[in-house]
Design an enzyme around this catalytic site. Sequence first.
Site, PDB file in Angstrom:
ATOM      1  N   ASP A 141       8.740  -8.259  -4.058  1.00  0.00           N
ATOM      2  CA  ASP A 141      10.024  -7.773  -3.543  1.00  0.00           C
ATOM      3  C   ASP A 141      10.158  -8.089  -2.056  1.00  0.00           C
ATOM      4  O   ASP A 141      11.230  -8.474  -1.582  1.00  0.00           O
ATOM      5  CB  ASP A 141      10.144  -6.256  -3.739  1.00  0.00           C
ATOM      6  CG  ASP A 141      10.074  -5.826  -5.186  1.00  0.00           C
ATOM      7  OD1 ASP A 141      10.440  -6.616  -6.071  1.00  0.00           O
ATOM      8  OD2 ASP A 141       9.651  -4.677  -5.431  1.00  0.00           O
ATOM      9  N   ASP A 168       4.831  -1.689  -9.011  1.00  0.00           N
ATOM     10  CA  ASP A 168       5.153  -1.437  -7.611  1.00  0.00           C
ATOM     11  C   ASP A 168       4.064  -0.574  -7.003  1.00  0.00           C
ATOM     12  O   ASP A 168       3.405   0.206  -7.708  1.00  0.00           O
ATOM     13  CB  ASP A 168       6.508  -0.746  -7.492  1.00  0.00           C
ATOM     14  CG  ASP A 168       7.685  -1.688  -7.757  1.00  0.00           C
ATOM     15  OD1 ASP A 168       7.520  -2.908  -7.582  1.00  0.00           O
ATOM     16  OD2 ASP A 168       8.758  -1.198  -8.131  1.00  0.00           O
TER      17      ASP A 168
END
Length: 167
Positions: free
Chosen positions: A144, A126
């Site tokens: 995402d 991330d």
Amino acid sequence: MSEKALTLKESGVRWLLLAVVIFIADIAIKLFVMQNMRLGQSIDVLPFFNITYAHNYGAAFSFLSDQAGWQRWLFTGIAFVVTAMLTYWMSKLPAKEKWNNIAYAMIIGGAIGNVFDRVVHGFVVDYLHLYIDQYHWPIFNLADTTICIGAAMIILDGFLSKENAKA
């Protein structure tokens, strides 16, 4: 749509190219972050946005990240099932039905991007970090984002379809 089956050229499966583009972009960005940043390093971009390198061992918002590792395979399995289901639905939709095909392709591209991370690294990379003052949104990535946008498109389509049916 008529009773005859759609050919691959006529079906929404053509839109899987978008999923491939999303997958490649997602993996390329994650690779760039991994090669050029230290874990936990943060680069200020805007007063409310940083690029911050993080590992996520769970799902969205680090759900189940504190578990022993079984969640890695659960989320991988779920992603494969969802991808298979959405690809099947795309095969039944005409290619000209752009909205749903784009939504499905966005979800597939993002899901496969995160599955790649889980299988290869054991975690999801991330890097997108939004915040306001002391409130920090959980760090996320392009995969995402495309999953959420695709899901929102499907939900919106459900509401719009109901409105059109009433009219």
